[in-house]
Design an enzyme around this catalytic site. Structure first.
Site, PDB file in Angstrom:
ATOM      1  NE  ARG A  26      51.908  40.277  38.310  1.00 36.48           N
ATOM      2  CZ  ARG A  26      51.720  39.021  38.666  1.00 36.48           C
ATOM      3  NH1 ARG A  26      51.753  38.685  39.936  1.00 36.48           N
ATOM      4  NH2 ARG A  26      51.509  38.112  37.759  1.00 36.48           N
ATOM      5  CG  ASN A  44      48.093  41.044  38.958  1.00 31.15           C
ATOM      6  OD1 ASN A  44      47.475  42.070  38.692  1.00 31.15           O
ATOM      7  ND2 ASN A  44      48.448  40.154  38.058  1.00 31.15           N
TER       8      ASN A  44
END
Ligand code: ZN
Ligand code: ZN
Ligand code: FE
Length: 722
Positions: A26, A44
C-alpha cells in the site's frame, strides 16, 4: 502535463491477488500514485489489494507499468485484473482502511528474514532500536507465525497485546515510513521483551551447553557445532541417531570457510525465506564429525531474525540449529510447553513474550538442475499457494503419513500447510489436526470432501474416515506425479515417473517404481519395476540387507541370501511384494557394503549417491524392462572382482537413467514428469533430466513443493477435480 491541461482523464480499477499483504504494497502504491500525480485510493480487502487511480491515460499506463516493475520484492502477484471505470473527479490519493468482508481469498504471507535496513539499525548505536531483538518493517519480520486471522492487520496478530508507543505509532501511520502498517512494528519501549540475556546464552553455548531459543516458528535447539561431545549429548537427548543436523552460520564469510557455496546458493541463503540450504562441505574443518556424519551435504542457514543476528554476533562460530523437539514430535512453540517438553534436552532457555501462533520449522532447499528445489517446505514458504490450471472443488487434502503436509483447494489456489512431520506419535497427530483446523479457519474454508491416501493404515486416512465428509482415496504415486505436474502447470498428456520408498498400490502391493501415462487426473500404469519380495515386510524399510537378500535369493540362488531370512524367502512366509526403487537402492547399498540399515528415511540411498563423488562414467548395468535380475548379478560380480564402490554406484544410477530413457522412448510422450522421494537424489535427477532433454523430451521436476511425501497433499487436491 497537469490535469487542467488535459481534461481527458480516465480511471482504472486494478485488483491484485496473491501475496500482497504485509509487504509494504500500500505505501508503495501511495508513493507511486503521488509521484505520478494520480488521484484515487488503495485498499487492502480480504479479496485482494484494490487500487483505483485517476489521471491522464499516459500517466495511468506509466503507473501500471511501474506497478509491475517496482513492486515490493516480497510480493507475489498471482492474479491481476484491470478495468476502466467511470471517473470520479477525486482530488487526492489516499490509503483506505481495510475492510473485513467475507470471502477470504488473500494469501497469508510467509515469515520474512530481517532486511538490510533493519539489520543496519540493529547495529547502529545511535538508533533507537539498537540491539533490539524484535525489530522489523514492512519488508521483513514475522507474518504467518503471528497471524491469528485475516486480513493481516495488527489486531489480527499476536502483536495486539503490545500497544504501540507514540514513536512507533507515528511510523505505523506515516505512508512515507518504512514501517507504515508494519503489523509487528515494535521498539524497546512498547514491544516484546527477552526473558534472559543474549550474553548469557552465548556464554552457555561457548561452554558447550545446549540452549533452547524461541525463534520465529518455534523453539530451536542450539549447540556449538565444533564440540563433538556436546553434539553427541544433543543427539542422545533428542533421540536422533545419525540424521544430519543443520547449522546456523554467523555470516556468509564464515559459511564459506566450511562449505563451497555457489552464487545461486548464496542467493538462496540470503533470500527473504532464508532457508536451510544443502551445500557441499569442505574437508578438514573444525566441525565435529557427528554433525552430519558422512552425509554428502551440509545444511546451512544464515541468521534470519534480529535475535539470531544478535546471538550470532556474540557467537562467531557455527551453531547446530535444530527443531526444538524430541525426534518424531512437533516443534515446541509456547514458553510453558517448551520448558516442559524440552527440559530434559536443553541446559538453558532463551525465551521472549511474543506468542507464536503456529509451529513452522526451518525450510530445507537444495539446488537441482540449477534451480532451487524445496525438500522441506515450512518457514519462509508456507502458506503460499500454488496456482493451478483448473478451478478445484473445496477439498481438503490430508497428505500421506511421512513428512506430512495438508492442503486446501480454494478455486484455483491450493494452500499447503507447513511441514508437519511423520504421523507416528500422538503429538504429531495432534499437530496434524491443529494444522487442518488452523488452515480452514484462516481461510474461512469449509471442505465439501476430503482427499486421502489409498493406504488403509495411515493416520491421515483414519482421520479422513472419521471426518464425516465424503472421502476420495488417491493412489500415492499418482498423487506424486499429479503434484509435480500441477506445480509445473503441465498441460496435456505426460509420462509420469513416480519412484519412492513405499506407497500403497492399486493392487494392494507396495509400489515405488512406477511409470504412468497421465493427463489431468487420469492415470494409466504402463511400466514398473519387476516385483520382488520384502522378507519381514515393514522391517525391510529400516533394514536394507533384507531387500538385498531377496534380490540375491532370486538372481544368484538361495545360498546367496542372508541366512537370517533364507527360510522366510524359501517358504514365502511374511514376504511382501514390492516394486519400490527405494528398496532397490537399499539392496545395492547393502550388497556393496555401503549401508545395511536406514537410520532415517532414505539414508542408504543418500550414502550410495555420495559414493559416486566426482566420478563420471557412461557405463550402466542392465535394467531393461525394470528387471533387476541381470543388474543384481552384475553388482555381485563387480563386487567380487574388486570394482570400486564409486564405479558400482555410478553404474547403478546410470542403469536407472537408462531405464527411464527406454520407457520414455517406448511411450513416446514428449513431456516427462519426475516425482517421488527417490528424485531427491541429485545425481539421478540431473542425469535423467539431461539425458531426456538431449533426446528432445521436456522434463518437469519439483521446485516449490517437495518430491518426497511432503508434496502428496498438493497432488491429492488437484486429483479431486472430477
Ligand atoms: Zn526490515
Ligand atoms: Zn515503540
Ligand atoms: Fe512417496
Amino acid at each position: 502535463m497537469t490535469r487542467a491541461e488535459n481534461p481527458a482523464l480516465e480511471r482504472l480499477r486494478i485488483t491484485l491477488r496473491g501475496a500482497v499483504q504485509g509487504v509494504g504494497f500500500r505505501p508503495f502504491v501511495y508513493r507511486l500514485a503521488t509521484e505520478l500525480s494520480l488521484t484515487g485510493w488503495v485498499l487492502n480487502s480480504s479479496a485482494g489489494l484494490v487500487v483505483e487511480v485517476e489521471g491522464p491515460p499516459d500517466q495511468l499506463a506509466r503507473f501500471e507499468e511501474r506497478l509491475e516493475r517496482e513492486r515490493p520484492k516480497a510480493s507475489v502477484v498471482t492474479v491481476r485484473e484491470s478495468a476502466r471505470i467511470e471517473t470520479q473527479g477525486s482530488t487526492r490519493f489516499e490509503i483506505l482502511s481495510s475492510d473485513a468482508d467475507s470471502g477470504k481469498t488473500v494469501n497469508v504471507l510467509p515469515d520474512l528474514a530481517t532486511c538490510a535496513d533493519c539489520r543496519a539499525e540493529l547495529f547502529d548505536p545511535a538508533n533507537r532500536r539498537f540491539q533490539y531483538p524484535f525489530t522489523n518493517c514492512t519488508n521483513c519480520g514475522p507474518r504467518y507465525t503471528i497471524v491469528v486471522d485475516i486480513p493481516y492487520d495488527r489486531p489480527n496478530t499476536t502483536m495486539r497485546e503490545f500497544v504501540l508507543c507514540p514513536a512507533c505509532r507515528e511510523e505505523y501511520e506515516n505512508p512515507a515510513n518504512r514501517r507504515f502498517h508494519a503489523q509487528p512494528n515494535a521498539c524497546p519501549v512498547c514491544g516484546p521483551k527477552l526473558d534472559g540475556t543474549i550474553q548469557d546464552a552465548a556464554q552457555a553455548l561457548r561452554r558447550g551447553e545446549i540452549v533452547a531459543l524461541k525463534g520465529i516458528g518455534g523453539f530451536q535447539l542450539l549447540v556449538d557445532a565444533r564440540r563433538a561431545a556436546a553434539v553427541a549429548r544433543l543427539r542422545q537427548r533428542k533421540h536422533r541417531e545419525e540424521k544430519p543436523f543443520a547449522l546456523m552460520m554467523p555470516s556468509l564469510e564464515v559459511a564459506r570457510e566450511y562449505c563451497d557455496i555457489s552464487p545461486a546458493e548464496v542467493e538462496l541463503l540470503e533470500s527473504q525465506a532464508a532457508p536451510i540450504v544443502l551445500v557441499k562441505p569442505k574437508n578438514a574443518t573444525d566441525l565435529a564429525w557427528n554433525v552430519a556424519h558422512c552425509s554428502p551435504y551440509l545444511g546451512v542457514m544464515l541468521p534470519y531474525s534480529p535475535l539470531h543476528h544478535l546471538l550470532m554476533q556474540e557467537c562467531r562460530f557455527p551453531l547446530i540449529a535444530t527443531s526444538g523437539n524430541r525426534s518424531d514430535e512437533p516443534i515446541a512453540v509456547a514458553n510453558d510447553e517448551a520448558t516442559t517438553r524440552l527440559k530434559d534436552i536443553a541446559d538453558r532457555f532463551l525465551m521472549h513474550n511474543r506468542p507464536i501462533v503456529r509451529a513452522c520449522d526451518d525450510s530445507v532447499v537444495r539446488l537441482t538442475r540449477g534451480r532451487a528445489g524445496i525438500l522441506r517446505r515450512a518457514r519462509g514458504y508456507a502458506p503460499l499457494g500454488i496456482r493451478v490450471r483448473h478451478s478445484l472443488p473445496p477439498v481438503l487434502a490430508v497428505g500421506g503419513h511421512l513428512k506430512n503436509t495438508v492442503a486446501i483447494a480454494v478455486g484455483q489456489d491450493v494452500f499447503l500447510s507447513q511441514h508437519i512431520g511423520d504421523l507416528d506419535t500422538l503429538e504429531a497427530r495432534g499437530a496434524f489436526e491443529r494444522a487442518i483446523a488452523d488452515l480452514c479457519r484462516l481461510y474461512s474454508f469449509k471442505p465439501e470432501a476430503v482427499a486421502c491416501d489409498l493406504h488403509p493404515d495411515y493416520a491421515s486416512t483414519h482421520w479422513a474416515e472419521r471426518s464425516g465428509l465424503p472421502i476420495v482415496r488417491m493412489q500415492h504415486h499418482q498423487a506424486h506425479v499429479a503434484a509435480c505436474a500441477a506445480e509445473n502447470d503441465v498441460e496435456g498428456e505426460y509420462l509420469g515417473v513416480s519412484w519412492d520408498g513405499t506407497g500403497y498400490g492399486l493392487d494392494g502391493a507396495i509400489w515405488g517404481g512406477e511409470f504412468f501415462r497421465g493427463e489431468g487426473n487420469r492415470f494409466e500404469r504402463i511400466a514398473h519395476l519387476r516385483p520382488f519380495g520384502l522378507p519381514g515386510g515393514d522391517a525391510a524399510v529400516r533394514e536394507g540387507w533384507r531387500s538385498a537378500a531377496s534380490l540375491l535369493f532370486e538372481a544368484c540362488g538361495p545360498e546367496a541370501a542372508d541366512p537370517r531370512v533364507r527360510l522366510m524367502l524359501e517358504r514365502s512366509i511374511n514376504v511382501v511384494p514390492t516394486t519400490s526403487v527405494g528398496r532397490l537402492f537399499d539392496a545395492v547399498a547393502s550388497i556393496t557394503g555401503v549401508a545395511q540399515q536406514n537410520r532415517f528415511e532414505g539414508q542408504a540411498a543418500m550414502l550410495l549417491e555420495n559414493e559416486i563423488g566426482p566420478l563420471r562414467t557412461e557405463e550402466a548395468y542392465p535394467l531393461s524392462g525394470g528387471d533387476w535380475g541381470p543388474l543384481s548379478q552384475a553388482v555381485v560380480a563387480d563386487k567380487r572382482a574388486g570394482v570400486s564402490v564409486p564405479l558400482i554406484a555410478a553404474r547403478f544410477h546410470n542403469a536407472l537413467v537408462a531405464w527411464i530413457l527406454e520407457v520414455a522412448a517406448q511411450v513416446g510422450l514428449k513431456q516427462v514428469v519426475l516425482s517421488g522421494g527417490v528424485f531427491q537424489n541429485r545425481y539421478l535427477t540431473e542425469r535423467a533430466a539431461a539425458a531426456l532433454e538431449s533426446r528432445g523430451f521436456t522434463v518437469y521436476t519439483h521446485q516449490r513443493v517437495p518430491p518426497n511425501d511432503g508434496g502428496i497433499a498438493l497432488g491429492q487436491a488437484v486429483m479431486a477435480r472430477l
